[in-house]
Write a protein that holds these residues in place. Sequence first.
Motif, short mmCIF file in Angstrom:
data_model
loop_
_atom_site.label_atom_id
_atom_site.label_comp_id
_atom_site.label_asym_id
_atom_site.label_seq_id
_atom_site.Cartn_x
_atom_site.Cartn_y
_atom_site.Cartn_z
N VAL A 132 0.84 -1.20 0.00
CA VAL A 132 0.00 0.00 0.00
C VAL A 132 0.88 1.25 0.00
O VAL A 132 0.63 2.20 -0.73
CB VAL A 132 -0.94 -0.01 1.23
CG1 VAL A 132 -1.74 1.29 1.31
CG2 VAL A 132 -1.88 -1.22 1.18
N ALA A 133 1.94 1.20 0.80
CA ALA A 133 2.83 2.36 0.91
C ALA A 133 3.50 2.70 -0.43
O ALA A 133 3.70 3.87 -0.75
CB ALA A 133 3.90 2.09 1.97
N ALA A 134 3.83 1.67 -1.21
CA ALA A 134 4.57 1.89 -2.45
C ALA A 134 3.66 2.09 -3.66
O ALA A 134 4.12 2.46 -4.73
CB ALA A 134 5.50 0.70 -2.70
N MET A 135 2.36 1.86 -3.44
CA MET A 135 1.41 1.74 -4.54
C MET A 135 1.35 2.93 -5.49
O MET A 135 1.32 2.77 -6.71
CB MET A 135 0.04 1.50 -3.93
CG MET A 135 -1.02 1.05 -4.85
SD MET A 135 -2.50 0.70 -3.89
CE MET A 135 -2.73 2.22 -3.03
N ASN A 136 1.29 4.15 -4.94
CA ASN A 136 1.05 5.30 -5.81
C ASN A 136 2.24 5.71 -6.67
O ASN A 136 2.07 6.13 -7.81
CB ASN A 136 0.54 6.49 -4.98
CG ASN A 136 -0.91 6.30 -4.57
OD1 ASN A 136 -1.16 5.51 -3.67
ND2 ASN A 136 -1.84 6.96 -5.23
N GLY A 137 3.45 5.55 -6.12
CA GLY A 137 4.61 5.94 -6.89
C GLY A 137 5.10 4.87 -7.85
O GLY A 137 5.67 5.16 -8.88
N ASP A 138 4.83 3.63 -7.52
CA ASP A 138 5.53 2.53 -8.15
C ASP A 138 4.55 1.61 -8.89
O ASP A 138 3.68 1.01 -8.29
CB ASP A 138 6.27 1.77 -7.02
CG ASP A 138 6.86 0.47 -7.48
OD1 ASP A 138 7.05 0.29 -8.69
OD2 ASP A 138 7.13 -0.38 -6.61
N ARG A 139 4.72 1.53 -10.24
CA ARG A 139 3.78 0.76 -11.05
C ARG A 139 3.75 -0.70 -10.66
O ARG A 139 2.71 -1.35 -10.71
CB ARG A 139 4.15 0.90 -12.53
CG ARG A 139 3.34 1.96 -13.25
CD ARG A 139 3.52 1.85 -14.76
NE ARG A 139 3.74 0.46 -15.18
CZ ARG A 139 4.66 0.07 -16.06
NH1 ARG A 139 5.42 0.94 -16.64
NH2 ARG A 139 4.78 -1.21 -16.38
N LYS A 140 4.91 -1.23 -10.25
CA LYS A 140 4.97 -2.66 -9.91
C LYS A 140 4.16 -2.97 -8.66
O LYS A 140 3.44 -3.96 -8.60
CB LYS A 140 6.41 -3.11 -9.73
CG LYS A 140 7.15 -3.21 -11.05
CD LYS A 140 8.56 -3.71 -10.83
CE LYS A 140 9.33 -3.66 -12.15
NZ LYS A 140 10.77 -3.75 -11.93
N SER A 141 4.30 -2.13 -7.63
CA SER A 141 3.54 -2.36 -6.39
C SER A 141 2.05 -2.25 -6.67
O SER A 141 1.24 -3.01 -6.13
CB SER A 141 3.92 -1.34 -5.32
OG SER A 141 5.28 -1.47 -5.02
N ARG A 142 1.70 -1.28 -7.53
CA ARG A 142 0.30 -1.13 -7.88
C ARG A 142 -0.22 -2.38 -8.58
O ARG A 142 -1.32 -2.85 -8.32
CB ARG A 142 0.13 0.10 -8.77
CG ARG A 142 -1.32 0.36 -9.05
CD ARG A 142 -1.49 1.42 -10.10
NE ARG A 142 -2.78 1.21 -10.73
CZ ARG A 142 -3.58 2.18 -11.11
NH1 ARG A 142 -3.21 3.43 -10.92
NH2 ARG A 142 -4.73 1.91 -11.67
N ALA A 143 0.61 -2.95 -9.45
CA ALA A 143 0.23 -4.17 -10.15
C ALA A 143 0.04 -5.33 -9.17
O ALA A 143 -0.87 -6.13 -9.32
CB ALA A 143 1.29 -4.53 -11.19
N ILE A 144 0.90 -5.38 -8.14
CA ILE A 144 0.77 -6.44 -7.14
C ILE A 144 -0.54 -6.28 -6.37
O ILE A 144 -1.28 -7.25 -6.16
CB ILE A 144 1.98 -6.45 -6.17
CG1 ILE A 144 3.23 -6.91 -6.94
CG2 ILE A 144 1.72 -7.36 -4.98
CD1 ILE A 144 4.52 -6.82 -6.16
N VAL A 145 -0.84 -5.04 -5.98
CA VAL A 145 -2.09 -4.80 -5.26
C VAL A 145 -3.29 -5.20 -6.12
O VAL A 145 -4.21 -5.88 -5.66
CB VAL A 145 -2.20 -3.31 -4.83
CG1 VAL A 145 -3.58 -3.00 -4.30
CG2 VAL A 145 -1.14 -3.00 -3.78
N GLU A 146 -3.25 -4.80 -7.39
CA GLU A 146 -4.34 -5.18 -8.31
C GLU A 146 -4.47 -6.69 -8.41
O GLU A 146 -5.58 -7.22 -8.39
CB GLU A 146 -4.05 -4.63 -9.71
CG GLU A 146 -4.47 -3.20 -9.90
CD GLU A 146 -4.42 -2.81 -11.39
OE1 GLU A 146 -3.57 -1.96 -11.73
OE2 GLU A 146 -5.21 -3.36 -12.18
N ALA A 147 -3.33 -7.38 -8.53
CA ALA A 147 -3.34 -8.84 -8.67
C ALA A 147 -3.91 -9.51 -7.42
O ALA A 147 -4.70 -10.45 -7.51
CB ALA A 147 -1.94 -9.35 -8.96
#
Length: 275
Positions: A202-217
């Motif tokens: 969650v912390a990395a989600m907004n800046g980092d496309r990969k973390s966002r992809a993990i959250v989505e997955a």
Amino acid sequence: AKEAGRGCYRVYDAALHEVHEQKRDLEAALHEAIEGDQFVLHFQPKVCSHTRAIVGREALIRWNRPGRGMVYPDTFIPVAEQSLLINDIGRWTIRAACEAAVKWDATETVAVNLSARQFLDPDLVADVRDVLRETGLNPARLELEITETALILNKQLAATILMELKALGIKIALDDFGTGYSSMSYVQSFPFDRLKIDRSFVAAMNGDRKSRAIVEAIISLAHSLDIPVVAEGVETEEQASLLRSLLCEELQGFLIARPEPFTSPDQAEPKSDKA
Ligand code: C2E
Ligand code: CA
Ligand code: CA
Ligand code: CA
């Protein structure tokens, strides 16, 4: 060279001795803490990502250590876990959390963290059953949060314990989801009622496309198995709105509220008296 070598060992021994000593002191202090009622629970709300209505609260233990102030669980739970102390602390926590929950709104759940060792305690199921009976809490309002460490050691035994707990009518959440080695296979083989996305994503989600992809997955995996998701460590409106747009059901974090002691309405000062 030999001398120097031995000197090194001596320094090492002394340091190791110090560590052991500190651990022994901490264990002794933890025994006193149990006897002396020095633990307290703080509660952090979980809210619906759309309405922000409170759906439940997570109990987080603190140690009000005499002369030292409030001590946080990361410093003493790992030590307690190395002995049977964790079982006593765990029993206290489940009871105190249920006693608090019966005093608040009946639509709100209470979540309690279980350490791996506590999860494998042969007395756990009977203890939970006793606490539910004695407090009168609706079992559906109690949720136990476990991490995959609790499941790793013995899958067969873990499955049996989970089934027995679920037979009591309580809920089980998988905590810190995504940080372990085999999260995927666990979600498939165990009957979780909820997944908690670890706050590192969650912390990395907004800046980092990969973390966002993990959250989505994670969210789509959970939803394909009909499991609702809660995101922990939500600190900004940006995170909250992104999570909402990804259909994450629940939010928890400093943005909503910090963990704090719960005071029941009958303990609170009557407002009419203040005038
Ligand atoms: P956890 O279960 O992952 O709990 C979430 C931790 O994140 C809590 O720390 C909480 O205060 C903190 N937190 C909540 N919102 C935010 C946020 O927006 N930003 C940040 N940076 N942090 C946030 P806490 O209370 O220090 O607990 C740490 C860990 O100790 C917990 O991690 C849990 O694994 C363990 N723990 C807490 N209470 C108990 C307990 O009663 N029994 C056991 N066995 N473990 C416990
Ligand atoms: Ca937790
Ligand atoms: Ca967590
Ligand atoms: Ca954790």
